[in-house]
Design a protein around this motif. Structure first.
Motif, mmCIF file in Angstrom:
data_model
loop_
_atom_site.group_PDB
_atom_site.id
_atom_site.type_symbol
_atom_site.label_atom_id
_atom_site.label_comp_id
_atom_site.label_asym_id
_atom_site.label_seq_id
_atom_site.Cartn_x
_atom_site.Cartn_y
_atom_site.Cartn_z
ATOM 1 N N SER A 56 13.295 -5.337 15.065
ATOM 2 C CA SER A 56 11.909 -5.633 14.698
ATOM 3 C C SER A 56 11.615 -7.106 14.955
ATOM 4 C CB SER A 56 11.647 -5.285 13.238
ATOM 5 O OG SER A 56 12.368 -6.149 12.403
ATOM 6 N N THR A 104 14.831 -5.996 10.264
ATOM 7 C CA THR A 104 15.146 -4.575 10.361
ATOM 8 C C THR A 104 15.478 -4.224 11.809
ATOM 9 O OG1 THR A 104 12.802 -4.055 10.687
ATOM 10 C CG2 THR A 104 13.648 -3.887 8.443
ATOM 11 N N LYS A 112 18.305 -2.560 7.390
ATOM 12 C CA LYS A 112 17.335 -3.486 6.821
ATOM 13 C C LYS A 112 18.057 -4.531 5.977
ATOM 14 C CE LYS A 112 16.130 -1.289 2.438
ATOM 15 N NZ LYS A 112 15.035 -0.815 1.611
ATOM 16 N N GLU A 164 2.289 3.498 13.088
ATOM 17 C CA GLU A 164 1.094 2.704 12.863
ATOM 18 C C GLU A 164 0.729 2.029 14.177
ATOM 19 O OE1 GLU A 164 1.902 0.113 9.569
ATOM 20 O OE2 GLU A 164 1.607 1.712 8.108
ATOM 21 N N ILE A 199 7.032 3.462 10.252
ATOM 22 C CA ILE A 199 7.546 3.516 8.884
ATOM 23 C C ILE A 199 8.557 4.644 8.844
ATOM 24 C CG2 ILE A 199 6.974 3.754 6.448
ATOM 25 C CD1 ILE A 199 5.564 1.401 7.769
ATOM 26 N N ASP A 256 11.246 6.747 6.529
ATOM 27 C CA ASP A 256 11.683 7.098 5.187
ATOM 28 C C ASP A 256 12.855 8.057 5.336
ATOM 29 O OD1 ASP A 256 12.044 7.662 2.547
ATOM 30 O OD2 ASP A 256 10.124 8.672 2.265
ATOM 31 N N SER A 272 11.709 3.124 2.005
ATOM 32 C CA SER A 272 11.210 3.245 3.371
ATOM 33 C C SER A 272 11.295 1.887 4.061
ATOM 34 C CB SER A 272 9.769 3.761 3.372
ATOM 35 O OG SER A 272 8.936 2.879 2.673
ATOM 36 N N ARG A 321 9.781 -0.546 7.288
ATOM 37 C CA ARG A 321 8.735 -0.806 8.274
ATOM 38 C C ARG A 321 9.345 -1.623 9.400
ATOM 39 N NH1 ARG A 321 4.644 -4.076 10.154
ATOM 40 N NH2 ARG A 321 2.637 -3.040 10.364
ATOM 41 N N SER A 328 8.464 -3.352 13.028
ATOM 42 C CA SER A 328 7.457 -3.802 13.979
ATOM 43 C C SER A 328 8.123 -3.905 15.351
ATOM 44 C CB SER A 328 6.899 -5.158 13.538
ATOM 45 O OG SER A 328 5.933 -5.600 14.430
#
Length: 132
Positions: free
Chosen positions: A60, A65, A79, A99, A104, A106, A114, A116, A118
């Motif tokens: 990310s 992450t 993470k 998104e 996301i 989970d 969960s 996230r 990017s």
């Protein structure tokens, strides 16, 4: 000039605290670790699951992450957890949603929560996770 004893004690204590703070920062204590490259993700994935050898990796943008896939098509999400990293192997129970610029994930573990991520090309990973 006479310095009151309490003021002197305060100044000495403040100086000692600031010196310890500076020493801790110089030694890197309290810093947030990052996943800076694929080698660091491979190392962390191997720590999480013994024998996990990541072949495809996505980190990310903030570096907190990552996703890693091995030769057996297992996907691990990693993470930052405090000043260390934690990870989980994803299963067919994993829920993923996309998104605009992130996904996301989970994994179904309430203690892990969960994640996230990017990513540059999130749809590739969404498809891979949905195929599990």
């Amino acid at each position: 000039m006479v310095i009151p004893p309490l003021l002197l004690q305060f100044l000495v204590s403040l100086t000692a605290i600031l010196a310890l703070y500076g020493l801790a920062r110089m030694l890197g204590f309290g810093s947030k670790p990052k996943l800076v490259d694929e080698a660091s993700v491979r190392f962390k994935a191997g720590e999480v699951e013994d024998g996990f050898v990541a072949e495809r990796i996505a980190i990310s943008k903030p570096g907190d992450t990552a996703l890693a896939r091995d030769a057996n098509a297992q996907i691990m999400v990693i993470k930052r957890h405090g000043n260390r990293f934690a990870g989980r192997i994803l299963s067919d129970q994993t829920l993923v949603r996309e998104e605009v610029d992130a996904i996301i994930v989970d994994c179904g573990d309430t203690q892990f929560g969960s994640v996230r991520l990017s990513l540059d090309q999130p749809s590739i990973w969404v498809d891979a996770i949905n195929r599990l």
